[in-house]
Design a protein around this motif. Structure first.
Motif, PDB file in Angstrom:
ATOM      1  N   ASN A  82      67.359   1.017  61.331  1.00  0.00           N
ATOM      2  CA  ASN A  82      67.443   0.875  59.737  1.00  0.00           C
ATOM      3  C   ASN A  82      68.628   1.990  59.103  1.00  0.00           C
ATOM      4  OD1 ASN A  82      64.896  -0.289  60.212  1.00  0.00           O
ATOM      5  ND2 ASN A  82      64.733  -0.549  57.964  1.00  0.00           N
ATOM      6  N   GLU A 102      58.957  -3.759  58.130  1.00  0.00           N
ATOM      7  CA  GLU A 102      60.537  -3.690  57.670  1.00  0.00           C
ATOM      8  C   GLU A 102      61.348  -2.862  58.265  1.00  0.00           C
ATOM      9  OE1 GLU A 102      61.009  -5.696  54.889  1.00  0.00           O
ATOM     10  OE2 GLU A 102      58.894  -6.506  54.958  1.00  0.00           O
ATOM     11  N   LYS A 103      61.131  -2.461  59.311  1.00  0.00           N
ATOM     12  CA  LYS A 103      61.783  -1.794  60.246  1.00  0.00           C
ATOM     13  C   LYS A 103      62.276  -2.529  61.386  1.00  0.00           C
ATOM     14  CE  LYS A 103      60.010   2.996  59.514  1.00  0.00           C
ATOM     15  NZ  LYS A 103      59.763   4.292  60.302  1.00  0.00           N
ATOM     16  N   TRP A 104      63.689  -2.565  61.738  1.00  0.00           N
ATOM     17  CA  TRP A 104      64.526  -3.146  62.855  1.00  0.00           C
ATOM     18  C   TRP A 104      64.251  -2.353  64.172  1.00  0.00           C
ATOM     19  CZ3 TRP A 104      66.796  -7.988  62.955  1.00  0.00           C
ATOM     20  CH2 TRP A 104      67.022  -8.668  61.765  1.00  0.00           C
TER      21      TRP A 104
END
Length: 588
Positions: free
Chosen positions: A110, A135-137
């Motif tokens: 992120n 929500e984290k890549w």
């Protein structure tokens, strides 16, 4: 003869001048940055071409690529993480992502996003899902694959279908007409132990995984009942289909329809060129909705990488539309980027149109670290249901309970001091047993302690301790804990559970079946084999048989014959389509 002092001095001055020019005549070359990238299978051999392009665009950067076979890739990655020897970047299968994320091995991306050079919204939804968690890549999509129908257009036309059906009921009627229009074989290759194929039909039927409940009641049963119609109607083989060569069966019409991925296009074009123009691909028939399986691989960055900025630059380069289109030309892997599909080799290939359509709605499995265990349980439950051993409802309830047990996490907490004390105690149990055994043995009266002997024995004892005794003791200690992927980098999550693992093992039907088979082999198979071998040897040496030379050669041939060749011959003999045994049974 002595050289004059002035001449000697002139030589020394010249040497100093040359040395000065070499050392200070030009600026030192900038240090080269090096990045290590691991890739698996065919991609591991081909990624060098992509690395060369990146190096040309980024002078002073050296990409070191390493190819790893898929068969040992998972173990090698786990070992690298535990040993703190992971590469900067690695290729990773979509279903492995949650496991290595749970280990704490992957670097969240992120901080590098959003990026002006990379549009993450351009990736297919299923490819994005396999890289996102809370929500984290944790990676970037590299390439994707999905599943479509491969079918014989000539046989379909003979059955009265110019177009492949688009829904479940239409496909069932198509299969019945296809089987009725040909002699022998089946209409559809439908494995009973492939969780990916089952999930595609389950998703199409509106089912969900791990959303509220482990499985959707009614949708699981409906999917099983639909698939059973193919087996009950002899449209697909309930047994024996897995041993059939799929391409040969496709050519002969034994299996005129099967489900596979994009790699099958090149295999058919190269190994069965006589079929060109007589087959096509089609999207999977839809149930309540359209869905297929989202596979492929991602690129991940490991936390241990000291060159994270450079690693991101390479990942960004590989995930961009331009390079993904080039990567398709290099490897044949389908791009995860929608924009890359505008390239003519992709957009103008009629065989890829079905894949492009499926990728918009293809789904990835839930991103849970325990997925591999869940997938194996799905295989077992589906097989039991389609074989009629249990009802579809009972199979769903059993599978749901199994999934809940797999996902259950221990809430027990133990202090580090308690764990250390218990580990030392367990370690001392086998050590104490050995010491008691040695002390109980009565030493000879004449023996006495010899320090020199100890020095000679010490190297061998150390080697045995490091490579044999300590690993055995460590395995014994680990068997008393709940050690799993969560404890690889966080020992606080490892707790002692006593004999729970052993009690669970004794209730495992697979282990009990393996134990039973081992005992039968050891106490029945081995004695019978030895007895028969001895009897045949005695008969050959006695004056009881004629043509002894023939029997001796016949008995010795298996010793000099390659096991692979023998296995291939027997597999051909048992082949359900071409096998001699099947042919002979057909005459009865």
């Amino acid at each position: 003869m002595r050289m004059p002092f002035k001449k000697t001095g002139s030589y020394a001055a010249r040497a100093l001048a040359i040395a000065a020019l070499l050392c200070f005549g030009r600026a030192p070359a900038p240090a080269q940055q090096q990045l290590t990238v691991w890739a698996m299978g065919a991609e591991g051999k081909l990624i060098r071409q992509a690395a060369d392009i990146f190096e040309k665009r980024n002078p002073g950067v050296k990409i070191v690529t390493q190819a790893i076979p898929w068969t040992g890739a998972h173990e090698k990655l786990v070992t690298a993480v535990v040993g703190d020897m992971a590469p900067d970047i690695s290729q990773m299968g979509t279903t492995w992502m949650p496991e290595f994320r749970a280990m704490g091995a992957l670097e969240p991306l992120n901080e590098f996003l959003p990026s002006p050079a990379l549009d993450t919204g351009d990736f297919f939804p299923g490819a994005r899902e396999s890289n996102l968690h809370l929500e984290k890549w944790y990676g970037l999509p590299w390439y994707v694959d999905t599943r479509v129908m491969f079918y014989r257009t000539d046989l379909a036309a003979r059955a009265g279908f110019k177009k492949f059906p688009g829904d479940w009921e239409g496909f069932y009627e198509f299969s019945k007409a296809l089987l009725a229009s040909k002699d022998g074989g089946y209409a559809f290759s439908l494995p009973t132990n492939d969780w990916q194929i089952f999930l595609m039909f389950y998703w199409q039927n509106g089912g969900e995984l791990l959303k509220g409940a482990p499985l959707t009641a009614g949708k699981f049963e409906g999917t099983i009942e639909y698939l059973k119609r193919f087996f009950d109607g002899k449209l697909a083989p309930l047994e024996g289909g897995n041993d059939t060569d799929l391409l040969t069966a496709f050519e002969s019409g034994y299996f005129p329809v099967f489900i596979s991925g994009p790699w099958m296009i090149s295999q058919l074009e190269t190994s069965k060129p006589q079929l060109n123009g007589r087959w096509a691909t089609a999207p999977l028939p839809a149930g309540e909705r359209r869905a297929s399986f989202m596979g492929g691989c991602n690129l991940v960055m490991f936390r241990s990488s000291p060159r994270k900025a450079l690693a991101w630059k390479f990942m960004e380069f590989m995930a961009g539309p331009e390079m993904q289109a080039k990567w398709y030309a290099i490897s044949g892997d389908l791009p995860a980027s929608r924009k890359a599909w505008n390239a003519p080799p992709l957009s103008k290939n009629p065989m890829l149109a079905s894949f492009r359509k499926e990728l918009d709605t293809a789904k990835a499995p839930p991103q849970v670290p325990e997925w591999e265990n869940i997938a194996g349980s799905i295989n077992d439950a589906v097989e039991e249901a389609v074989f009629g051993r249990v009802t579809p409802q009972a199979a769903r309830e059993k599978l749901s309970a199994r999934i809940e047990k797999i996902l259950a996490k221990s809430e027990r907490q133990q202090s580090p001091a308690f764990k250390l004390a218990l580990a030392l105690l367990l370690f001392m149990v086998p050590v104490g047993a050995v010491l008691l055994y040695l002390r109980g043995r009565r030493a000879p009266v004449s023996s006495k302690f010899q320090p020199v002997a100890v020095l000679f024995l010490l190297p061998a004892v150390l080697i045995l301790a490091v490579f044999l005794f300590i690993p055995i003791a460590a395995s014994f200690i680990a068997s008393m804990t709940n050690w799993n992927m969560y404890g690889v980098n966080d020992w606080s999550k490892v707790v002692f559970v006593g004999l729970e693992n052993y009690s669970g093992l004794m209730r495992d039907p697979v282990f009990l079946a393996g134990l039973r088979n081992t005992l039968v082999f050891a106490f029945i198979g081995v004695p019978v084999s030895v007895t028969l071998s001895l009897a045949m040897a005695l008969a050959l040496n006695a004056q009881l048989l004629r043509a002894k030379a023939f029997f001796r050669v016949a008995y010795f041939i298996p010793v000099i014959t390659t096991m692979v060749a023998v296995a291939m011959i027997w597999r051909w003999l048992y082949n359900p389509e071409f096998g001699l045994f099947n042919l002979a049974l057909g005459w009865l």
